[in-house]
Motif scaffolding. Sequence first.
Motif, mmCIF file in Angstrom:
data_model
loop_
_atom_site.group_PDB
_atom_site.id
_atom_site.type_symbol
_atom_site.label_atom_id
_atom_site.label_comp_id
_atom_site.label_asym_id
_atom_site.label_seq_id
_atom_site.Cartn_x
_atom_site.Cartn_y
_atom_site.Cartn_z
ATOM 1 N N UNK A 56 12.166 65.705 -81.180
ATOM 2 C CA UNK A 56 12.753 64.684 -81.809
ATOM 3 C C UNK A 56 14.396 64.711 -81.681
ATOM 4 N N UNK A 57 14.672 66.711 -81.403
ATOM 5 C CA UNK A 57 15.471 66.533 -80.934
ATOM 6 C C UNK A 57 16.638 66.825 -81.077
ATOM 7 N N UNK A 58 16.335 67.023 -83.204
ATOM 8 C CA UNK A 58 17.146 66.436 -83.928
ATOM 9 C C UNK A 58 18.667 68.276 -84.335
ATOM 10 N N UNK A 59 20.259 68.105 -84.221
ATOM 11 C CA UNK A 59 20.517 69.372 -84.823
ATOM 12 C C UNK A 59 19.659 70.061 -86.067
ATOM 13 N N UNK A 60 19.767 71.458 -85.928
ATOM 14 C CA UNK A 60 19.364 72.034 -87.734
ATOM 15 C C UNK A 60 19.739 70.731 -88.778
ATOM 16 N N UNK A 61 21.038 70.435 -88.451
ATOM 17 C CA UNK A 61 21.729 69.806 -89.490
ATOM 18 C C UNK A 61 21.265 68.334 -89.980
ATOM 19 N N UNK A 62 20.821 67.894 -88.925
ATOM 20 C CA UNK A 62 20.085 65.682 -88.898
ATOM 21 C C UNK A 62 18.518 66.746 -89.723
ATOM 22 N N UNK A 63 18.544 67.358 -88.767
ATOM 23 C CA UNK A 63 16.678 67.803 -89.534
ATOM 24 C C UNK A 63 16.799 68.576 -90.643
ATOM 25 N N UNK A 64 17.712 68.789 -91.453
ATOM 26 C CA UNK A 64 17.457 68.940 -92.239
ATOM 27 C C UNK A 64 17.808 67.780 -93.476
ATOM 28 N N UNK A 65 18.845 67.090 -93.187
ATOM 29 C CA UNK A 65 18.971 66.091 -93.997
ATOM 30 C C UNK A 65 17.881 64.785 -93.971
ATOM 31 N N UNK A 66 17.226 64.943 -92.641
ATOM 32 C CA UNK A 66 16.223 63.917 -92.808
ATOM 33 C C UNK A 66 14.627 65.026 -93.545
ATOM 34 N N UNK A 67 14.340 65.647 -93.073
ATOM 35 C CA UNK A 67 13.446 66.661 -94.451
ATOM 36 C C UNK A 67 13.422 66.392 -96.082
ATOM 37 N N UNK A 68 15.076 66.894 -96.261
ATOM 38 C CA UNK A 68 15.348 66.589 -98.003
ATOM 39 C C UNK A 68 14.994 64.732 -97.872
ATOM 40 N N UNK A 69 15.283 63.734 -96.907
ATOM 41 C CA UNK A 69 15.279 62.653 -97.097
ATOM 42 C C UNK A 69 13.743 62.150 -98.000
ATOM 43 N N UNK A 70 13.056 63.102 -96.617
ATOM 44 C CA UNK A 70 11.256 62.435 -96.858
ATOM 45 C C UNK A 70 11.131 63.324 -98.006
ATOM 46 N N UNK A 71 11.248 64.861 -98.356
ATOM 47 C CA UNK A 71 10.600 64.923 -99.504
ATOM 48 C C UNK A 71 11.274 64.809 -101.254
ATOM 49 N N UNK A 72 12.114 63.965 -101.338
ATOM 50 C CA UNK A 72 13.316 63.487 -101.813
ATOM 51 C C UNK A 72 12.113 61.690 -101.985
#
Length: 122
Positions: A66-82
């Motif tokens: 998806x071409x996300x930055x590390x910060x955006x990817x981390x935020x999305x990953x945490x939302x998926x997890x939560x």
Amino acid sequence: MKIISSFNIINSVKGTKTNPDEKSHVHAVATKPKPKPKKPSLYRVLMLNDDYTTMEFVIYVLEQVFGKSLEDATRIMLNIHQTGIEVCGVFTFEIAETKVYRVLDLARQNEHPLQCVMEKDS
């Protein structure tokens, strides 16, 4: 029958007089207005949480596919997890479909059960 030269026809279309006794005629062609192209439908690509795929792998997929930055990817990953699900992007059908296949292929190659789906955006 009167023979008209091509010069006279061209000039009559342009509206110039070929003979002072002739009236000027401008010929127009009626055309239908072209319909505006319809915007393509958009689709959301969603990633689903599972108990086995590592957070690092999810971040890697978000960056690579998806071409996300590390910060955006981390935020999305945490939302998926939560929350269990998160939108990774909104695309036209063909692009969304390709992204889903790429995620599933990467997950399969790396032996992760990561799931990714698409749904029509409202």
